[in-house]
Design a protein around this motif. Structure first.
Motif, PDB file in Angstrom:
ATOM      1  N   SER A 221      59.775   6.054  38.674  1.00 20.84           N
ATOM      2  CA  SER A 221      58.823   5.300  37.861  1.00 20.84           C
ATOM      3  C   SER A 221      57.613   4.945  38.724  1.00 20.84           C
ATOM      4  CB  SER A 221      59.490   4.030  37.330  1.00 20.84           C
ATOM      5  OG  SER A 221      58.555   3.212  36.646  1.00 20.84           O
ATOM      6  N   TYR A 222      56.421   5.193  38.195  1.00 15.73           N
ATOM      7  CA  TYR A 222      55.193   4.957  38.958  1.00 15.73           C
ATOM      8  C   TYR A 222      54.323   3.916  38.262  1.00 15.73           C
ATOM      9  CZ  TYR A 222      56.198   9.536  41.144  1.00 15.73           C
ATOM     10  OH  TYR A 222      56.779  10.603  41.799  1.00 15.73           O
ATOM     11  N   THR A 223      53.804   2.976  39.049  1.00 14.60           N
ATOM     12  CA  THR A 223      52.767   2.062  38.569  1.00 14.60           C
ATOM     13  C   THR A 223      51.613   2.087  39.558  1.00 14.60           C
ATOM     14  OG1 THR A 223      54.240   0.568  37.345  1.00 14.60           O
ATOM     15  CG2 THR A 223      52.152  -0.345  38.108  1.00 14.60           C
ATOM     16  N   VAL A 224      50.408   2.224  39.044  1.00 17.23           N
ATOM     17  CA  VAL A 224      49.200   2.161  39.867  1.00 17.23           C
ATOM     18  C   VAL A 224      48.349   1.003  39.369  1.00 17.23           C
ATOM     19  CG1 VAL A 224      47.066   3.320  40.537  1.00 17.23           C
ATOM     20  CG2 VAL A 224      49.187   4.633  40.368  1.00 17.23           C
ATOM     21  N   ILE A 225      47.955   0.125  40.288  1.00 15.49           N
ATOM     22  CA  ILE A 225      47.076  -0.992  39.945  1.00 15.49           C
ATOM     23  C   ILE A 225      45.781  -0.816  40.722  1.00 15.49           C
ATOM     24  CG2 ILE A 225      46.849  -3.497  39.762  1.00 15.49           C
ATOM     25  CD1 ILE A 225      49.904  -3.684  40.043  1.00 15.49           C
ATOM     26  N   ALA A 226      44.676  -0.666  40.011  1.00 11.46           N
ATOM     27  CA  ALA A 226      43.383  -0.389  40.621  1.00 11.46           C
ATOM     28  C   ALA A 226      42.353  -1.408  40.174  1.00 11.46           C
ATOM     29  CB  ALA A 226      42.923   1.020  40.246  1.00 11.46           C
ATOM     30  N   SER A 227      41.327  -1.584  41.005  1.00  8.38           N
ATOM     31  CA  SER A 227      40.243  -2.502  40.682  1.00  8.38           C
ATOM     32  C   SER A 227      38.936  -1.748  40.522  1.00  8.38           C
ATOM     33  CB  SER A 227      40.073  -3.541  41.798  1.00  8.38           C
ATOM     34  OG  SER A 227      38.894  -4.305  41.602  1.00  8.38           O
ATOM     35  N   ARG A 228      38.165  -2.133  39.530  1.00  6.33           N
ATOM     36  CA  ARG A 228      36.843  -1.543  39.345  1.00  6.33           C
ATOM     37  C   ARG A 228      35.916  -1.854  40.519  1.00  6.33           C
ATOM     38  NH1 ARG A 228      37.225  -3.433  33.631  1.00  6.33           N
ATOM     39  NH2 ARG A 228      37.760  -1.601  32.358  1.00  6.33           N
ATOM     40  N   THR A 275      52.780  -6.443  39.769  1.00  7.15           N
ATOM     41  CA  THR A 275      53.723  -5.733  40.631  1.00  7.15           C
ATOM     42  C   THR A 275      55.151  -6.131  40.300  1.00  7.15           C
ATOM     43  OG1 THR A 275      52.118  -5.555  42.445  1.00  7.15           O
ATOM     44  CG2 THR A 275      54.454  -5.372  43.028  1.00  7.15           C
ATOM     45  N   GLU A 276      55.378  -7.412  40.121  1.00  5.82           N
ATOM     46  CA  GLU A 276      56.716  -7.884  39.759  1.00  5.82           C
ATOM     47  C   GLU A 276      57.147  -7.356  38.396  1.00  5.82           C
ATOM     48  OE1 GLU A 276      56.880 -12.096  40.130  1.00  5.82           O
ATOM     49  OE2 GLU A 276      56.663 -12.069  42.295  1.00  5.82           O
ATOM     50  N   ASN A 277      56.209  -7.239  37.480  1.00  2.00           N
ATOM     51  CA  ASN A 277      56.537  -6.643  36.183  1.00  2.00           C
ATOM     52  C   ASN A 277      57.023  -5.201  36.355  1.00  2.00           C
ATOM     53  OD1 ASN A 277      55.919  -8.907  34.665  1.00  2.00           O
ATOM     54  ND2 ASN A 277      53.873  -8.203  34.090  1.00  2.00           N
ATOM     55  N   ALA A 278      56.381  -4.474  37.271  1.00  2.00           N
ATOM     56  CA  ALA A 278      56.779  -3.086  37.512  1.00  2.00           C
ATOM     57  C   ALA A 278      58.148  -3.005  38.182  1.00  2.00           C
ATOM     58  CB  ALA A 278      55.733  -2.393  38.387  1.00  2.00           C
ATOM     59  N   LEU A 279      58.451  -3.962  39.048  1.00  2.00           N
ATOM     60  CA  LEU A 279      59.740  -3.965  39.740  1.00  2.00           C
ATOM     61  C   LEU A 279      60.881  -4.399  38.827  1.00  2.00           C
ATOM     62  CD1 LEU A 279      58.679  -5.598  43.143  1.00  2.00           C
ATOM     63  CD2 LEU A 279      59.097  -3.160  42.690  1.00  2.00           C
ATOM     64  N   ASP A 280      60.565  -5.231  37.838  1.00  2.00           N
ATOM     65  CA  ASP A 280      61.606  -5.757  36.952  1.00  2.00           C
ATOM     66  C   ASP A 280      61.103  -5.750  35.514  1.00  2.00           C
ATOM     67  OD1 ASP A 280      63.830  -6.971  35.912  1.00  2.00           O
ATOM     68  OD2 ASP A 280      63.436  -8.950  36.770  1.00  2.00           O
ATOM     69  N   PRO A 281      60.915  -4.566  34.941  1.00  2.00           N
ATOM     70  CA  PRO A 281      60.310  -4.481  33.602  1.00  2.00           C
ATOM     71  C   PRO A 281      61.132  -5.150  32.514  1.00  2.00           C
ATOM     72  CG  PRO A 281      61.159  -2.340  34.305  1.00  2.00           C
ATOM     73  CD  PRO A 281      61.204  -3.234  35.501  1.00  2.00           C
ATOM     74  N   ALA A 282      62.428  -5.306  32.720  1.00  2.00           N
ATOM     75  CA  ALA A 282      63.264  -5.947  31.699  1.00  2.00           C
ATOM     76  C   ALA A 282      62.904  -7.417  31.528  1.00  2.00           C
ATOM     77  CB  ALA A 282      64.738  -5.811  32.066  1.00  2.00           C
ATOM     78  N   HIS A 283      62.299  -8.011  32.544  1.00  2.00           N
ATOM     79  CA  HIS A 283      61.913  -9.425  32.474  1.00  2.00           C
ATOM     80  C   HIS A 283      60.397  -9.603  32.642  1.00  2.00           C
ATOM     81  CE1 HIS A 283      66.217  -9.502  33.666  1.00  2.00           C
ATOM     82  NE2 HIS A 283      66.249 -10.498  32.794  1.00  2.00           N
ATOM     83  N   ALA A 284      59.643  -8.567  32.286  1.00  2.00           N
ATOM     84  CA  ALA A 284      58.193  -8.631  32.432  1.00  2.00           C
ATOM     85  C   ALA A 284      57.587  -9.656  31.491  1.00  2.00           C
ATOM     86  CB  ALA A 284      57.583  -7.252  32.173  1.00  2.00           C
ATOM     87  N   SER A 285      56.505 -10.253  31.950  1.00  2.00           N
ATOM     88  CA  SER A 285      55.742 -11.178  31.112  1.00  2.00           C
ATOM     89  C   SER A 285      54.264 -10.805  31.217  1.00  2.00           C
ATOM     90  CB  SER A 285      55.959 -12.625  31.547  1.00  2.00           C
ATOM     91  OG  SER A 285      55.568 -12.822  32.898  1.00  2.00           O
ATOM     92  N   ARG A 286      53.516 -11.210  30.247  1.00  2.00           N
ATOM     93  CA  ARG A 286      52.101 -10.835  30.182  1.00  2.00           C
ATOM     94  C   ARG A 286      51.347 -11.348  31.402  1.00  2.00           C
ATOM     95  NH1 ARG A 286      47.615 -13.385  27.289  1.00  2.00           N
ATOM     96  NH2 ARG A 286      45.950 -11.843  26.987  1.00  2.00           N
ATOM     97  N   THR A 287      50.556 -10.452  31.993  1.00  2.00           N
ATOM     98  CA  THR A 287      49.737 -10.821  33.151  1.00  2.00           C
ATOM     99  C   THR A 287      48.360 -11.254  32.686  1.00  2.00           C
ATOM    100  OG1 THR A 287      50.918  -9.212  34.525  1.00  2.00           O
ATOM    101  CG2 THR A 287      48.817 -10.025  35.354  1.00  2.00           C
ATOM    102  N   THR A 288      47.946 -12.445  33.143  1.00  2.00           N
ATOM    103  CA  THR A 288      46.637 -12.997  32.796  1.00  2.00           C
ATOM    104  C   THR A 288      45.969 -13.528  34.063  1.00  2.00           C
ATOM    105  OG1 THR A 288      47.367 -15.274  32.430  1.00  2.00           O
ATOM    106  CG2 THR A 288      47.641 -13.730  30.584  1.00  2.00           C
TER     107      THR A 288
END
Length: 293
Positions: A221-228, A275-288
């Motif tokens: 499973s891959y997650t990429v987080i990038a900034s403009r 990042t934590e959402n990606a590591l534990d998607p079963a307990h993910a919460s909305r990132t704001t």
């Protein structure tokens, strides 16, 4: 005169001792945990507790992989203790030293660094009893593990790869110069003593081989987080991956007012939460914008 049996035993022992002496300490380090400990970054809060055992809630150790010119100690001073406080077994290495270049790390050829990552992961698995790890990498540390996954057998040992501002499809020399300016002495070695820099330039042989046939390997499973606002790996969209099992995230889509640039991605609480959402998607919460990992 010694009996033949005793003489034979003495010769065997002497031969073994001579072989050990000639081969040196590296050849002696056959224990995977000892080999991994030799690569562990010192003084990282929350990391490298070799007695840590993963919990049912977080069954996979998290391996933190730093970026070019940095080391594991500097790169993960924020994320490591945060992840450890949430119950993860956290491990951080320092890799990519080059002979004759002090202090600066992650400058050796990417393929060599990936081999060091392989050694480190094997030691983490042996120490913790886990069958797989998750990897969180920043900059080169988000791209280099893909070499390990694709060419060094890492796919079977890694469940999730999270890349923070990763150099997946390369950058320009201008981008690397911007990064080098943040590290004393790095500008001087950028062109002459940094094979990893050449490996990360758009169109390099390393990146062409890495991305040939697809960006991903099955089962990871891959997650990429990038900034403009990334001024190092440009354009920032080149950080994103294509393929199954990929989640590409633009930081400003999570928080429009977050102006974190390349280096700050490893210290940003909004990035940490995602990042934590990606590591534990079963307990993910909305990132704001109010998320804090």
């Amino acid at each position: 005169m010694l009996p033949r049996r005793a003489l034979r035993s003495l010769l065997v022992a002497a031969t073994a001792l001579l072989g050990t002496t000639l081969l040196g300490p590296a050849a002696q380090a056959t224990d995977p945990v000892d080999a991994a400990k030799a690569l562990a970054a010192p003084g990282v809060p929350g990391a490298n507790d070799w007695s840590c055992r993963p919990s049912a809630a977080h069954p996979r150790p998290v391996v933190l992989v730093h970026g070019t010119f940095a080391d594991g100690t500097v790169n993960w001073i924020a994320d490591s203790p945060a992840l450890a406080s949430r119950g993860y077994c956290v491990f951080a290495l320092t890799y990519g030293a080059k002979a004759g270049v002090p202090v600066l790390r992650a400058i050796a050829p990417v393929a060599d660094s990936a081999a060091q990552l392989s050694t480190f992961v094997d030691g983490v698995l042996a120490a913790t009893g886990a069958s797989q790890v998750d990897i969180v990498g920043h900059s080169q540390g988000g791209m280099m593990p893909r070499y390990y996954l694709k060419f060094l057998g890492g796919a079977a040992k890694v469940h999730t790869l999270v890349g923070l501002a990763p150099s997946n499809h390369g950058t320009t020399l201008d981008g690397l110069a911007v990064l080098a300016a943040q590290f004393p002495g790095a500008t001087d070695i950028l062109n002459s003593a940094c094979p990893a820099c050449a490996d990360q330039v758009v169109g390099s042989d390393l990146l062409t081989r890495l991305n040939s046939g697809g960006d991903t390997v099955p089962g990871v499973s891959y997650t990429v987080i990038a900034s403009r606002y990334d001024e190092v790996v440009t354009p920032y969209s080149g950080q994103f991956l294509s393929g199954s099992g990929v989640h590409n995230v633009t930081l400003q889509n999570l928080c429009a007012t977050d102006i974190s640039e390349h280096i700050a991605m490893a210290f940003d609480p909004v990035v940490l939460h995602e990042t934590e959402n990606a590591l534990d998607p079963a307990h993910a919460s909305r990132t704001t914008c109010l998320s804090h990992g």
